[in-house]
Each structure stands twice: as C-alpha cells, then as structure tokens.
Scaffold this motif. Sequence first.
Motif, mmCIF file in Angstrom:
data_model
loop_
_atom_site.group_PDB
_atom_site.id
_atom_site.type_symbol
_atom_site.label_atom_id
_atom_site.label_comp_id
_atom_site.label_asym_id
_atom_site.label_seq_id
_atom_site.Cartn_x
_atom_site.Cartn_y
_atom_site.Cartn_z
ATOM 1 N N CYS A 237 -0.688 9.364 10.656
ATOM 2 C CA CYS A 237 -1.813 9.818 11.463
ATOM 3 C C CYS A 237 -3.036 8.935 11.219
ATOM 4 O O CYS A 237 -3.104 8.182 10.242
ATOM 5 C CB CYS A 237 -2.149 11.273 11.146
ATOM 6 S SG CYS A 237 -2.690 11.541 9.442
ATOM 7 N N SER A 238 -4.019 9.040 12.100
ATOM 8 C CA SER A 238 -5.226 8.222 11.982
ATOM 9 C C SER A 238 -6.023 8.569 10.734
ATOM 10 O O SER A 238 -6.711 7.717 10.172
ATOM 11 C CB SER A 238 -6.101 8.406 13.230
ATOM 12 O OG SER A 238 -6.459 9.778 13.382
ATOM 13 N N GLY A 239 -5.915 9.839 10.301
ATOM 14 C CA GLY A 239 -6.627 10.244 9.092
ATOM 15 C C GLY A 239 -6.152 9.483 7.875
ATOM 16 O O GLY A 239 -6.945 9.027 7.046
ATOM 17 N N LYS A 240 -4.856 9.311 7.752
ATOM 18 C CA LYS A 240 -4.315 8.567 6.611
ATOM 19 C C LYS A 240 -4.707 7.110 6.683
ATOM 20 O O LYS A 240 -5.010 6.484 5.662
ATOM 21 C CB LYS A 240 -2.796 8.708 6.573
ATOM 22 C CG LYS A 240 -2.167 8.021 5.368
ATOM 23 C CD LYS A 240 -0.666 8.224 5.306
ATOM 24 C CE LYS A 240 -0.076 7.532 4.083
ATOM 25 N NZ LYS A 240 1.395 7.722 3.996
ATOM 26 N N GLN A 241 -4.723 6.554 7.904
ATOM 27 C CA GLN A 241 -5.119 5.160 8.062
ATOM 28 C C GLN A 241 -6.569 4.947 7.648
ATOM 29 O O GLN A 241 -6.911 3.939 7.020
ATOM 30 C CB GLN A 241 -4.904 4.721 9.512
ATOM 31 C CG GLN A 241 -3.443 4.700 9.940
ATOM 32 C CD GLN A 241 -3.279 4.369 11.412
ATOM 33 O OE1 GLN A 241 -4.259 4.236 12.146
ATOM 34 N NE2 GLN A 241 -2.038 4.248 11.852
ATOM 35 N N LYS A 242 -7.426 5.914 7.960
ATOM 36 C CA LYS A 242 -8.829 5.810 7.561
ATOM 37 C C LYS A 242 -8.972 5.917 6.052
ATOM 38 O O LYS A 242 -9.800 5.229 5.448
ATOM 39 C CB LYS A 242 -9.647 6.897 8.251
ATOM 40 C CG LYS A 242 -9.782 6.708 9.757
ATOM 41 C CD LYS A 242 -10.596 7.831 10.384
ATOM 42 C CE LYS A 242 -10.715 7.640 11.892
ATOM 43 N NZ LYS A 242 -11.485 8.747 12.529
ATOM 44 N N LEU A 243 -8.156 6.789 5.440
ATOM 45 C CA LEU A 243 -8.213 6.922 3.984
ATOM 46 C C LEU A 243 -7.776 5.636 3.283
ATOM 47 O O LEU A 243 -8.298 5.281 2.224
ATOM 48 C CB LEU A 243 -7.333 8.088 3.526
ATOM 49 C CG LEU A 243 -7.836 9.490 3.841
ATOM 50 C CD1 LEU A 243 -6.789 10.539 3.437
ATOM 51 C CD2 LEU A 243 -9.155 9.768 3.108
ATOM 52 N N GLU A 244 -6.811 4.942 3.874
ATOM 53 C CA GLU A 244 -6.344 3.687 3.288
ATOM 54 C C GLU A 244 -7.326 2.550 3.548
ATOM 55 O O GLU A 244 -7.458 1.644 2.724
ATOM 56 C CB GLU A 244 -4.968 3.334 3.856
ATOM 57 C CG GLU A 244 -3.862 4.303 3.437
ATOM 58 C CD GLU A 244 -2.532 3.983 4.086
ATOM 59 O OE1 GLU A 244 -2.529 3.144 5.028
ATOM 60 O OE2 GLU A 244 -1.514 4.546 3.670
ATOM 61 N N LYS A 245 -8.028 2.602 4.700
ATOM 62 C CA LYS A 245 -8.975 1.534 5.036
ATOM 63 C C LYS A 245 -10.249 1.643 4.210
ATOM 64 O O LYS A 245 -10.868 0.609 3.874
ATOM 65 C CB LYS A 245 -9.325 1.633 6.522
ATOM 66 C CG LYS A 245 -10.203 0.497 7.045
ATOM 67 C CD LYS A 245 -9.415 -0.788 7.145
ATOM 68 C CE LYS A 245 -10.162 -1.845 7.949
ATOM 69 N NZ LYS A 245 -11.469 -2.214 7.396
ATOM 70 N N SER A 246 -10.637 2.850 3.835
ATOM 71 C CA SER A 246 -11.891 3.031 3.121
ATOM 72 C C SER A 246 -11.935 2.283 1.786
ATOM 73 O O SER A 246 -12.892 1.536 1.535
ATOM 74 C CB SER A 246 -12.155 4.529 2.899
ATOM 75 O OG SER A 246 -13.347 4.729 2.174
ATOM 76 N N PRO A 247 -10.945 2.441 0.888
ATOM 77 C CA PRO A 247 -11.008 1.674 -0.366
ATOM 78 C C PRO A 247 -10.886 0.166 -0.152
ATOM 79 O O PRO A 247 -11.436 -0.618 -0.937
ATOM 80 C CB PRO A 247 -9.819 2.217 -1.174
ATOM 81 C CG PRO A 247 -8.908 2.856 -0.182
ATOM 82 C CD PRO A 247 -9.790 3.359 0.911
ATOM 83 N N GLU A 248 -10.184 -0.247 0.907
ATOM 84 C CA GLU A 248 -10.106 -1.679 1.209
ATOM 85 C C GLU A 248 -11.484 -2.222 1.568
ATOM 86 O O GLU A 248 -11.869 -3.320 1.142
ATOM 87 C CB GLU A 248 -9.120 -1.921 2.348
ATOM 88 C CG GLU A 248 -7.666 -1.610 2.009
ATOM 89 C CD GLU A 248 -6.745 -1.794 3.199
ATOM 90 O OE1 GLU A 248 -7.254 -2.185 4.274
ATOM 91 O OE2 GLU A 248 -5.536 -1.555 3.056
ATOM 92 N N ASP A 249 -12.246 -1.445 2.359
ATOM 93 C CA ASP A 249 -13.600 -1.865 2.725
ATOM 94 C C ASP A 249 -14.503 -1.895 1.494
ATOM 95 O O ASP A 249 -15.364 -2.778 1.362
ATOM 96 C CB ASP A 249 -14.178 -0.915 3.775
ATOM 97 C CG ASP A 249 -13.491 -1.062 5.127
ATOM 98 O OD1 ASP A 249 -12.779 -2.077 5.324
ATOM 99 O OD2 ASP A 249 -13.655 -0.167 5.978
ATOM 100 N N GLU A 250 -14.326 -0.936 0.591
ATOM 101 C CA GLU A 250 -15.136 -0.915 -0.620
ATOM 102 C C GLU A 250 -14.895 -2.164 -1.467
ATOM 103 O O GLU A 250 -15.841 -2.744 -2.024
ATOM 104 C CB GLU A 250 -14.826 0.339 -1.436
ATOM 105 C CG GLU A 250 -15.314 1.635 -0.803
ATOM 106 C CD GLU A 250 -14.997 2.838 -1.660
ATOM 107 O OE1 GLU A 250 -14.466 2.642 -2.787
ATOM 108 O OE2 GLU A 250 -15.288 3.970 -1.235
ATOM 109 N N ARG A 251 -13.657 -2.598 -1.564
ATOM 110 C CA ARG A 251 -13.357 -3.783 -2.358
ATOM 111 C C ARG A 251 -13.860 -5.044 -1.662
ATOM 112 O O ARG A 251 -14.267 -6.005 -2.330
ATOM 113 C CB ARG A 251 -11.853 -3.855 -2.624
ATOM 114 C CG ARG A 251 -11.398 -2.734 -3.545
ATOM 115 C CD ARG A 251 -9.939 -2.821 -3.935
ATOM 116 N NE ARG A 251 -9.633 -1.780 -4.911
ATOM 117 C CZ ARG A 251 -8.451 -1.613 -5.495
ATOM 118 N NH1 ARG A 251 -7.457 -2.440 -5.196
ATOM 119 N NH2 ARG A 251 -8.265 -0.649 -6.372
#
Length: 260
Positions: free
Chosen positions: A179-193
Amino acid sequence: MTGTTDTIVAQSSSANAVNFDPNNPYFLHSSDEPGMSLVNALFDGRGFQGWRRSVLIALSAKNKLGFINGTCPAPAITSNEYQPWTRCNDMVSSWLLNSLSKDIGDSVIYSKSAKELWTSLEHRFGRSNGAKLYHLRKELSSLVQGISDIAGYLTKLKRLWDELDSLICDVKCVCACVCSGKQKLEKSPEDERLIQFLMGLNDVYGQARGNILMMNPLPSLDLAYSLVLQDESQRDIYMNPLLFADSSSFMVGTQANLAA
C-alpha cells in the motif's frame, strides 16, 4: 582380479561420497585448517555487528552456517555421521576462536559446540541496548565531510547506518502489503539519510546541495551522490585550465628572465 579391485574401489568411494560432496555441510576443502581465521580483524569487544556480519558471510561461503544456527545439530553418537559432524564442528569452533582476541577467546574456549560458542558471543555482545544506540546516533550527528573526499565521507555514513539498522531490525515492517502507506514509511527514513548526507557536505557543494533539495520528490541517496560527483568533476574542469595557464605564464616569464 582387476575387475574385483575396481568394484571394491567403487564401493569404497560410494560409501565415502559424503566426504567429497561440496554441497554437504560435512564437506571440508583441502585448504580448510584449524589455524585459519574467518576475518581479517580480530574481535576485541568493539564493533560486534560488523564482525558478526563478516563471520556469517565467511561461514555461508563455506556452507557451515548450520553449525552455529542450529540447523545442523549433532547426530546420535551411534550414527555414521557423528564423526564427520564432530570434525566439522571442531573446525568451525577453531575458526571462531581464531577470529577473537585472546581475552574473549579464553572466555569461550570450553564451549561444547560451535553453536554454544556463537550463542555465548551473541548474548554478551549482540544485544541491542540504549548505550549502543546513543553512541551511534551521537557519532552520526557529528559526522561531516571535513578533509575526506565524497566517497570516503559516504562510506563512513553507510557504515554507521548499517550498524544502526542491525540494532533496530526488529522494529521494521516485514508484512507483504504494498500500500502507499508502507511506501511512504520506507521513503521517509531514506529522505532523512539523504538530508543528513547533504548537511555534512562541505560548503563548496552548496549549489549542488540546493539543486538536489529543489527536486520533488527528493531523489535517492545514490542519485544525489552521483550529482555531487558531477558537480565536483565540473569544478575540476573549470579550475584545471586556469592552473595550466598560470603555470604556462610562469614558465614563459622564467625563460625570458634567463634569456635577459
């Protein structure tokens, strides 16, 4: 007579086929010896996660992971496989001991099996705790490029990130949903790094950093790294002709002075 001898050799080879099958966990290569070390650096109590990862890779390559994770338990003492298992278990135990500092090795040398030795090390050094997380977070927060090149700076970051991931792997989502929610959760730490990588860059990369931050959505870390390298290459191209021209002018002036 020759036929009988060939039959005996064939039967003997068939009976000992387990010793020559590379896919069997009891197989030992002629280069395997007790004095061998699995990793280059001995474990002295620091950096357990990185050392653990190196040992697991080495044992996997040798098809010996089952001796430390329990998937290759000891057979019955009356089994024909007991002796091969004992030999391989002792070999793995020796490899592990040779990969430890003397003090740590002496504390686990009387372990009854390679699995017991490995379990003891994980219980003592592999537990995730607040102190380790604190020191990793603190080191990450203060890490900047400084005198390092781009590749060296990113390597330091990734080493700390990988060690951090190994400590908090239990809190990651492993469900099969897409789902899009999981994709956003995975993208968030990538953006932080990505942001952390950009924050630690030297000021000379300010323009490249601004261009990357203007992208929507934010690019991956690998793409950002590539863009920063391109910026560095372009600056070198613009600088080198000037340096060459200055050097040529200096040489001409020197020759004129000598001629005069």
